[in-house]
Scaffold this motif. Structure first.
Motif, short mmCIF file in Angstrom:
data_model
loop_
_atom_site.label_atom_id
_atom_site.label_comp_id
_atom_site.label_asym_id
_atom_site.label_seq_id
_atom_site.Cartn_x
_atom_site.Cartn_y
_atom_site.Cartn_z
N ARG A 126 14.69 -57.60 38.30
CA ARG A 126 14.14 -58.50 37.28
C ARG A 126 15.12 -59.64 36.98
NH1 ARG A 126 10.10 -55.91 34.25
NH2 ARG A 126 9.85 -57.89 33.15
N PHE A 127 16.40 -59.31 36.93
CA PHE A 127 17.43 -60.32 36.68
C PHE A 127 17.44 -61.38 37.76
CE2 PHE A 127 21.95 -61.14 38.02
CZ PHE A 127 22.19 -62.20 37.17
N VAL A 128 17.45 -60.95 39.01
CA VAL A 128 17.50 -61.89 40.14
C VAL A 128 16.26 -62.78 40.15
CG1 VAL A 128 17.44 -62.04 42.66
CG2 VAL A 128 19.03 -60.46 41.55
N ASP A 129 15.10 -62.18 39.91
CA ASP A 129 13.86 -62.96 39.89
C ASP A 129 13.91 -64.07 38.84
OD1 ASP A 129 12.79 -61.45 41.90
OD2 ASP A 129 11.52 -60.22 40.60
N ALA A 130 14.51 -63.78 37.70
CA ALA A 130 14.57 -64.76 36.62
C ALA A 130 15.70 -65.76 36.80
CB ALA A 130 14.72 -64.04 35.28
N PHE A 131 16.86 -65.27 37.24
CA PHE A 131 18.05 -66.13 37.32
C PHE A 131 17.98 -67.11 38.47
CE2 PHE A 131 22.48 -67.17 38.24
CZ PHE A 131 22.97 -67.43 36.97
N PHE A 132 17.41 -66.69 39.59
CA PHE A 132 17.34 -67.55 40.76
C PHE A 132 15.97 -68.21 40.92
CE2 PHE A 132 20.88 -64.71 41.70
CZ PHE A 132 21.85 -65.63 42.07
N ASN A 133 15.22 -68.22 39.86
CA ASN A 133 13.91 -68.86 39.85
C ASN A 133 14.07 -70.38 39.79
OD1 ASN A 133 11.27 -69.89 38.58
ND2 ASN A 133 10.82 -67.72 38.90
N GLU A 134 13.17 -71.11 40.44
CA GLU A 134 13.26 -72.57 40.40
C GLU A 134 13.04 -73.11 38.99
OE1 GLU A 134 8.62 -73.45 41.79
OE2 GLU A 134 10.29 -73.91 43.13
N ASN A 135 12.45 -72.28 38.14
CA ASN A 135 12.27 -72.65 36.73
C ASN A 135 13.21 -71.84 35.84
OD1 ASN A 135 10.07 -74.48 37.23
ND2 ASN A 135 8.76 -72.68 37.53
N LYS A 136 14.46 -71.68 36.30
CA LYS A 136 15.45 -70.84 35.62
C LYS A 136 15.60 -71.17 34.13
CE LYS A 136 20.42 -69.91 35.50
NZ LYS A 136 21.73 -70.24 36.10
N GLU A 137 15.52 -72.46 33.78
CA GLU A 137 15.69 -72.85 32.38
C GLU A 137 14.66 -72.19 31.48
OE1 GLU A 137 15.56 -74.85 34.93
OE2 GLU A 137 17.62 -75.62 35.04
N GLU A 138 13.52 -71.83 32.06
CA GLU A 138 12.48 -71.14 31.30
C GLU A 138 12.51 -69.64 31.53
OE1 GLU A 138 8.69 -72.80 32.22
OE2 GLU A 138 9.30 -74.86 31.81
N THR A 139 12.65 -69.24 32.81
CA THR A 139 12.50 -67.83 33.14
C THR A 139 13.70 -66.98 32.69
OG1 THR A 139 13.43 -68.20 35.36
CG2 THR A 139 11.02 -68.32 35.12
N TYR A 140 14.92 -67.54 32.78
CA TYR A 140 16.07 -66.69 32.44
C TYR A 140 16.18 -66.43 30.93
CZ TYR A 140 20.57 -64.42 32.50
OH TYR A 140 21.59 -63.50 32.34
N PRO A 141 16.04 -67.44 30.06
CA PRO A 141 16.06 -67.14 28.62
C PRO A 141 14.97 -66.14 28.22
CG PRO A 141 16.37 -69.48 28.97
CD PRO A 141 16.01 -68.89 30.31
#
Length: 230
Positions: A126-141
């Motif tokens: 789940r971390f990798v999916d969010a952190f390395f997402n092209e929309n990281k500014e939205e997905t990681y927070p």
């Protein structure tokens, strides 16, 4: 060109596993699934060769050297005495069995180490999916407030309620296993072990586990050395 460095002097632990292993992984500081294998090697006193691929050069090597060694073309890959080992958590369990430690003694201990490891694996996905997402500014927070919080709460509850974990400080009680390293590494990669672990204050049992892993003599020496890249 990938960087290649030799670490440690071969001794009894290398005899137990049958030689000096070579690990192929990304040059990703002291992060990722490959770092968990390094933690086990360091803790056990295993000498090893560390080959790191920069993110820029990795796509080229992935299609050649890595694909030749592993049909899925993924890292980490470990080589030892002509054998090729793949899948990071299988690698950890393999070396644990050869060393005769790091996976518990009783079937209950082995099961609980495996189960807690699997929670760490699910969290990392789940971390990798969010952190390395092209929309990281939205997905990681969003991940930090939802999935990450859920895993922290689940691990804290397991560690304070399971009969083995209640004996502390590790997952199965007084003895360290590969599961402790798996959980520690995802905490580290989520930047939860930095700054005095202040973000783990709400999860004291999980904080205790992380502190115990960092405090192990060989891991402490590793973290204090120039081999540890943050």
């Amino acid at each position: 060109m990938p960087s290649t460095k030799q670490h440690g002097t071969a001794g009894r632990a290398n005899e137990a596993i049958g030689g000096v292993p070579t690990i192929h992984y990304l040059d990703f500081a002291s992060r990722g699934r490959g770092q968990v294998i390094r933690l086990m090697f360091e803790d056990a006193g295993i000498a090893y060769t560390d080959i790191r691929y920069s993110f820029e050069e990795y796509p080229e090597y992935k299609k050649s050297i890595i694909a030749e060694k592993n049909p899925t073309a993924t890292v980490p890959v470990v080589e030892i005495n002509g054998k090729i080992l793949t899948q990071s958590y299988a690698i950890l369990r393999h070396f644990a069995r050869l060393l005769g430690k790091y996976d518990g003694e009783t079937e209950e201990e082995k099961y609980w180490a495996d189960a807690m490891c699997d929670i760490g694996v699910d969290w990392r996905t789940r971390f990798v999916d969010a952190f390395f997402n092209e929309n990281k500014e939205e997905t990681y927070p969003k991940h930090q407030q939802t999935a990450r919080k859920g895993f922290l709460e689940a691990l804290q509850k397991h560690l304070t309620s399971h009969e083995l974990s209640k004996q502390g400080p590790y997952v199965i009680g007084k003895t360290s296993t590969y599961a402790d390293m798996v959980i520690y590494q995802v905490l580290h990669d989520e930047n939860l072990t930095q700054d005095g672990m202040k973000e783990l204050q709400e999860y004291p049992r999980l904080k205790q586990l992380a502190e115990e892993v960092e405090g192990r003599s060989n891991i402490k020496a590793f973290k204090d050395s120039d081999r540890y890249l943050g």
